[in-house]
Design a protein around this motif. Structure first.
Motif, mmCIF file in Angstrom:
data_model
loop_
_atom_site.group_PDB
_atom_site.id
_atom_site.type_symbol
_atom_site.label_atom_id
_atom_site.label_comp_id
_atom_site.label_asym_id
_atom_site.label_seq_id
_atom_site.Cartn_x
_atom_site.Cartn_y
_atom_site.Cartn_z
ATOM 1 N N GLN B 113 -21.649 -15.907 111.304
ATOM 2 C CA GLN B 113 -21.972 -14.491 111.503
ATOM 3 C C GLN B 113 -21.393 -13.636 110.381
ATOM 4 O OE1 GLN B 113 -20.546 -12.766 115.191
ATOM 5 N NE2 GLN B 113 -22.249 -11.298 115.201
ATOM 6 N N VAL B 116 -23.611 -13.893 107.397
ATOM 7 C CA VAL B 116 -24.842 -13.106 107.568
ATOM 8 C C VAL B 116 -24.567 -11.643 107.239
ATOM 9 C CG1 VAL B 116 -26.410 -12.158 109.327
ATOM 10 C CG2 VAL B 116 -26.036 -14.630 109.173
ATOM 11 N N GLN B 117 -23.408 -11.150 107.718
ATOM 12 C CA GLN B 117 -23.071 -9.752 107.452
ATOM 13 C C GLN B 117 -22.720 -9.527 105.994
ATOM 14 O OE1 GLN B 117 -20.126 -9.096 110.461
ATOM 15 N NE2 GLN B 117 -21.675 -8.670 112.034
ATOM 16 N N CYS B 121 -28.091 -10.555 105.285
ATOM 17 C CA CYS B 121 -29.349 -11.206 105.678
ATOM 18 C C CYS B 121 -30.136 -10.292 106.599
ATOM 19 C CB CYS B 121 -29.067 -12.519 106.404
ATOM 20 S SG CYS B 121 -27.969 -13.635 105.505
ATOM 21 N N ASP B 122 -29.364 -9.524 107.423
ATOM 22 C CA ASP B 122 -29.995 -8.675 108.432
ATOM 23 C C ASP B 122 -30.733 -7.479 107.830
ATOM 24 O OD1 ASP B 122 -27.520 -7.787 107.575
ATOM 25 O OD2 ASP B 122 -26.932 -6.956 109.512
ATOM 26 N N HIS B 125 -34.172 -9.433 107.065
ATOM 27 C CA HIS B 125 -34.663 -10.250 108.188
ATOM 28 C C HIS B 125 -34.536 -9.540 109.534
ATOM 29 C CE1 HIS B 125 -35.417 -14.103 106.057
ATOM 30 N NE2 HIS B 125 -34.444 -13.708 105.257
ATOM 31 N N ASN B 126 -34.042 -8.291 109.535
ATOM 32 C CA ASN B 126 -33.814 -7.501 110.759
ATOM 33 C C ASN B 126 -32.498 -7.922 111.412
ATOM 34 O OD1 ASN B 126 -35.894 -5.705 110.761
ATOM 35 N ND2 ASN B 126 -37.061 -6.692 112.390
ATOM 36 N N PRO B 127 -31.867 -6.986 112.145
ATOM 37 C CA PRO B 127 -30.569 -7.307 112.771
ATOM 38 C C PRO B 127 -30.636 -8.525 113.699
ATOM 39 C CG PRO B 127 -30.933 -4.944 112.777
ATOM 40 C CD PRO B 127 -32.203 -5.557 112.263
ATOM 41 N N ASP B 128 -31.755 -8.723 114.397
ATOM 42 C CA ASP B 128 -31.860 -9.890 115.284
ATOM 43 C C ASP B 128 -32.494 -11.093 114.556
ATOM 44 O OD1 ASP B 128 -34.445 -9.021 115.045
ATOM 45 O OD2 ASP B 128 -34.832 -8.853 117.208
ATOM 46 N N LEU B 129 -32.647 -10.974 113.230
ATOM 47 C CA LEU B 129 -33.213 -12.029 112.374
ATOM 48 C C LEU B 129 -34.627 -12.440 112.816
ATOM 49 C CD1 LEU B 129 -30.099 -14.262 111.539
ATOM 50 C CD2 LEU B 129 -30.829 -12.103 110.525
#
Lengths: 376, 188
Positions: B113, B116-117, B121-122, B125-129
């Motif tokens: 996680q 990702v932060q 990536c979010d 790919h959007n916060p919920d990927l």
């Protein structure tokens, strides 16, 4: 990608925009929505060329079209008064850059430059390109290339900075020139972040080039640059100084913009100024003579998009930019692209071609009473 | 075995081009990719609720051999532009893949996680990927496929449609890829 701000909802909505992979058919092109100044006309020149990018003109009137996201170079051929699109070469890797001289087409892929001799005599059965230069880095980021041949009969080949905002070595962030056989490469400019268009002023013969500014610093700065090379070896600032007057928040510490050559004009924040050519024809009104027509691909790194148009840059006597005005608009609708211009090319009759990599098409802009013959 | 399945699937897709419904035409694809959007086949991605523009780009790249994987290149070969759109639109409407039953190892989940932060990536790919437009849904994708794909982007053996993922992967180490893939596969 490096440099995105954390925890900001507006910034989180922004990402590079990819065009559709399949070229639009002629009837789906947004031609009717495009706007040009009074007296000018725009029409479709040719369609069906997925990801149509840089343009080059052959001696016999063939228009060559490169691509970035597919593997092809196209040729738009005039045959019995009709235009026809042929795939000239495929299996190439990001063949964005094209130049033509004395019967030979030069093709720049991501990390090599090759040529096809007597290309217009062999359009139906073209030989494979032969490599003339491959001493180039293989980075994907800003790795695709625009190329052109100067009034000094040398081939100009840039290498972008390998990332949004990164320190780079001597092999990156530059423009170099070489003989047409690939020998004698010489770096003539440094501190170039990513230029995807250049041309020589018709009178001073100085090289002007567009350069894309960094992402993620803010919505409104830095702006993309229009630069001019006045002597070999000039440094244009990247990644230390942005738009000639802002030291980079990360890499600018201990640096001053006075150490670098400032742009001669600013082209809008994140506007992605790409192809540019000086207009030397006599079809357009006199005010366009020796003005630069600049294709702005359009921003992604901005909440309210800018660009997606052609602009006309006019110049002061000292060669700096006097004005920048819209020339072709309408590709941006409700903050979304319905087309994105990449490169411009002046034809022998003074008309101007524009490539659109979103739709895989090339348009033609004329002035005065519209000719109907040969319309595709 | 793989070759046989591919040949059979290829024959079905090609032969049925005009006659059958999309459900019938896509069935051979789902034999490997999973009938309910979730793949049970190693190194083979789940397709459920994939973003249609992303799926279209990948199918196009397989057809044009811009992305090289022989079974997929063969499968996509006979497809028309309209077929590519039909298949990608259908894939987008299939149910999304679900997280594995057991909770992920907390230490690995935390490391993943954080990566990702750190690498945002979010953002794309959007916060919920779940992805958006040309950026794929990656949440609950198969871990082996994620790890393989990230490694391929890093060493540039998989050429993206554009340069974005090569750029993103440059500062991420090979060792970190395992935690990233683990977290994305197990996230809830």
């Amino acid at each position: 990608m490096i440099g995105r701000p954390a925890g900001n909802d507006a910034a989180a909505k922004l990402a590079p925009i990819a065009p559709p992979p399949i070229a639009a058919t002629s009837d789906k092109l947004p031609t009717a929505k495009l706007k040009v100044p009074a007296g000018f006309n725009i029409e479709v020149y040719a369609a069906g060329m997925a990801n149509a990018r840089s343009l080059a003109l052959g001696d016999k009137g063939t228009v060559f079209v490169g691509s970035r996201l597919v593997d092809k170079v196209y040729a738009i051929v005039n045959k019995d008064g009709k235009r026809e699109v042929k795939v000239l070469a495929s299996g190439l890797y990001r063949p964005n850059g094209l130049a033509f001289k004395d019967g030979t087409l030069y093709i720049a892929e991501l990390s090599k430059v090759s040529k096809i001799e007597k290309v217009e005599d062999n359009l139906d059965n073209p030989p494979k390109p032969t490599v003339i230069f491959d001493k180039l880095p293989k980075d994907e980021a800003h790795g695709w290339k625009f190329i052109a041949i100067g009034p000094d009969n040398k081939l100009y080949v840039p290498v972008g900075q390998p990332g949004n905002n990164v320190l780079h070595d001597d092999e990156h962030g530059l423009i170099q020139r070489m003989n047409l056989d690939g020998s004698g490469a010489e770096v003539i400019a440094r501190g170039v972040r990513n230029t995807v268009g250049f041309d020589w002023h018709p009178e001073t013969k100085q090289l002007y080039f567009t350069d894309n500014g960094r992402d993620w610093m803010s919505e409104d700065v830095p702006e993309d640059e229009l630069n001019r090379i006045t002597k070999v070896g000039e440094h244009f600032g990247a990644p230390f100084c942005l738009q000639g007057n802002i030291v980079d928040p990360e890499f600018g510490w201990g640096k001053s913009c006075s150490e670098y050559t400032a742009p001669v004009g600013l082209l809008g924040p994140h506007s992605a100024a790409l192809g540019m050519r000086f207009y030397t024809g006599s079809l357009f009104p006199k005010a366009y003579k020796n003005a630069a027509i600049i294709a702005r691909h359009g921003s992604w790194n901005r909440s309210k998009k800018v660009g997606g148009d052609l602009m006309v840059a006019k110049f002061n006597k000292d060669g700096t930019m006097k004005s920048l005005e819209p020339f072709l608009t309408g590709f941006l609708e409700d903050n979304k692209y319905i087309g994105r211009p990449v490169d411009v090319l002046q034809m022998k009759d003074g008309s101007l071609l524009v490539s659109d990599d979103w739709n895989g098409a090339v348009y033609r802009i004329t002035y005065g009473k519209q000719k109907v013959a040969g319309k595709s | 075995m793989r070759k046989t399945i591919t040949m059979l699937a290829f024959a079905l897709i090609a032969a049925s081009a005009n006659a059958e419904t999309i459900e019938q035409r896509i069935a051979p694809c789902l034999a490997c990719h999973g009938e309910k959007g979730q793949s049970e086949t190693e190194n083979t991605p789940s397709l459920g609720a994939q973003q249609a523009p992303y799926a279209l780009i990948q199918l196009f790249m397989f057809r044009e051999k811009l992305r090289v994987f022989e079974p997929m290149n063969e499968m996509a070969k006979p497809l028309t532009d309209d077929d590519l759109r039909l298949f990608s639109d259908f894939i987008a409407k299939m149910p999304k893949p679900v997280a594995p039953g057991e909770n992920g190892d907390p230490a690995r989940m935390q490391r993943g996680q954080a990566l990702v932060q750190q690498h945002r990536c979010d953002t794309c790919h959007n916060p919920d990927l779940s992805g958006k437009e040309n950026v794929p849904r990656i949440a609950n994708q198969r871990e082996d496929y994620l790890a393989k794909t990230l490694a391929e982007y890093k060493d540039n053996s998989r050429h993206g449609y554009d340069a974005s993922m090569a750029d993103v992967m440059a500062p991420i180490s090979v060792a970190q890829i395992a935690d990233l893939a683990y977290y994305i596969a197990h996230m809830r």
